[in-house]
Write an enzyme that holds these catalytic residues in place. Structure first.
Site, PDB file in Angstrom:
ATOM      1  N   LYS A   1       7.303 -18.752 -25.442  1.00  0.00           N
ATOM      2  CA  LYS A   1       5.981 -19.258 -25.800  1.00  0.00           C
ATOM      3  C   LYS A   1       6.095 -20.265 -26.953  1.00  0.00           C
ATOM      4  O   LYS A   1       7.153 -20.382 -27.585  1.00  0.00           O
ATOM      5  CB  LYS A   1       5.076 -18.075 -26.170  1.00  0.00           C
TER       6      LYS A   1
ATOM      7  N   TYR B   1      -2.598 -16.293 -16.689  1.00  0.00           N
ATOM      8  CA  TYR B   1      -3.189 -15.130 -17.367  1.00  0.00           C
ATOM      9  C   TYR B   1      -4.428 -14.596 -16.651  1.00  0.00           C
ATOM     10  O   TYR B   1      -5.229 -13.886 -17.257  1.00  0.00           O
ATOM     11  CB  TYR B   1      -3.520 -15.488 -18.819  1.00  0.00           C
TER      12      TYR B   1
ATOM     13  N   ASN C   1       4.239 -13.031 -29.865  1.00  0.00           N
ATOM     14  CA  ASN C   1       5.359 -12.177 -29.455  1.00  0.00           C
ATOM     15  C   ASN C   1       6.429 -12.921 -28.666  1.00  0.00           C
ATOM     16  O   ASN C   1       7.204 -12.335 -27.917  1.00  0.00           O
ATOM     17  CB  ASN C   1       4.862 -10.913 -28.736  1.00  0.00           C
TER      18      ASN C   1
ATOM     19  N   HIS D   1       7.257 -14.396 -22.687  1.00  0.00           N
ATOM     20  CA  HIS D   1       6.621 -13.696 -21.566  1.00  0.00           C
ATOM     21  C   HIS D   1       7.690 -13.312 -20.558  1.00  0.00           C
ATOM     22  O   HIS D   1       8.628 -14.081 -20.329  1.00  0.00           O
ATOM     23  CB  HIS D   1       5.600 -14.613 -20.879  1.00  0.00           C
TER      24      HIS D   1
ATOM     25  N   GLU E   1       4.645 -15.661 -10.001  1.00  0.00           N
ATOM     26  CA  GLU E   1       4.759 -16.492 -11.207  1.00  0.00           C
ATOM     27  C   GLU E   1       5.788 -17.612 -11.015  1.00  0.00           C
ATOM     28  O   GLU E   1       5.570 -18.740 -11.456  1.00  0.00           O
ATOM     29  CB  GLU E   1       5.115 -15.612 -12.412  1.00  0.00           C
TER      30      GLU E   1
END
Ligand code: RTP
Ligand code: MG
Length: 183
Positions: free
Chosen positions: A43, A83, A146, A149, A160
């Site tokens: 990310k 998402y 965090n 992903h 995905e």
């Protein structure tokens, strides 16, 4: 000389036979193995913090195979699709805003059981409760930052991967170290 020339077509036939047999064998091995692919994305926080190399290193050192890699600015549309399962959650807007805020390193990794194993290497969603030794446990302090992903199941990984990558952006290859990784 003539005798050798006569033998060439026979040799070619035999070479084709063996190559077809090898291909068929590889196909059988693929069906029987747990060979999987997963989608991982570093990310914007991971990219900004200069952790792309460190994160790639962990999956390479583990023994997984990199089959897709690109740095992209994520569009609003891609972020919302990615998402979509969180659309009704209070953090949805923040998630989409964050993933579109800077470059993301999108990757596809291959290996036996890679989907679940990558999730373990990544660690729990909240970096404060993630085990030390995991990526989030070692480098993060908050759930909204965090770092990475990872697909949560084989089926999710399939959708995905096709959402983030075109077929021609993925490279199938055989690492020469495979005999040192697999029995
Ligand atoms: P990811 O999808 O990013 O691999 O993370 P995950 O499976 O561990 O967590 P997931 O439940 O899918 O949530 C997706 C991302 O949303 C953020 N989040 N914030 N504020 C909150 O309570 C909350 N919960 C989740 C996290 O950044 C998480 O990675
Ligand atoms: Mg998730």
């Amino acid at each position: 000389m003539g005798a050798i020339a006569k033998k060439i077509p026979a040799l070619e036939l035999s070479a084709n036979f063996w190559s077809n047999l090898r291909f068929g064998w590889q196909l059988l091995e693929f069906w029987e193995s747990n060979l999987e692919r997963t989608f991982l994305a570093i990310k914007p926080d991971g990219v900004q913090r200069g952790l792309v190399g460190e994160i790639l290193r962990r999956f390479e050192a583990k023994g997984f195979t990199l089959v897709g890699l690109k740095l992209i600015n994520v569009s609003q549309e891609l972020a919302e699709k990615h998402y979509d399962v969180h659309r009704e959650k209070p953090f949805f807007k923040g998630l989409v805003d964050f993933i579109t805020s800077g470059p993301v390193a999108a990757m596809v990794w291959e290996g036996d059981g890679v989907v679940a194993s990558a999730r373990k290497i990544i660690g729990a969603t909240n970096p404060l409760t993630a085990e030390p030794g995991t990526i989030r446990g070692d480098y993060g302090v908050s759930i909204g930052r965090n770092l990475i992903h990872g697909s949560d199941a084989v089926e999710t990984a399939r959708s995905e991967i096709s959402l983030w990558f075109k077929e021609e952006e993925l490279v199938s290859w055989q690492p020469t170290i495979k005999p040192w990784l697999y029995e």
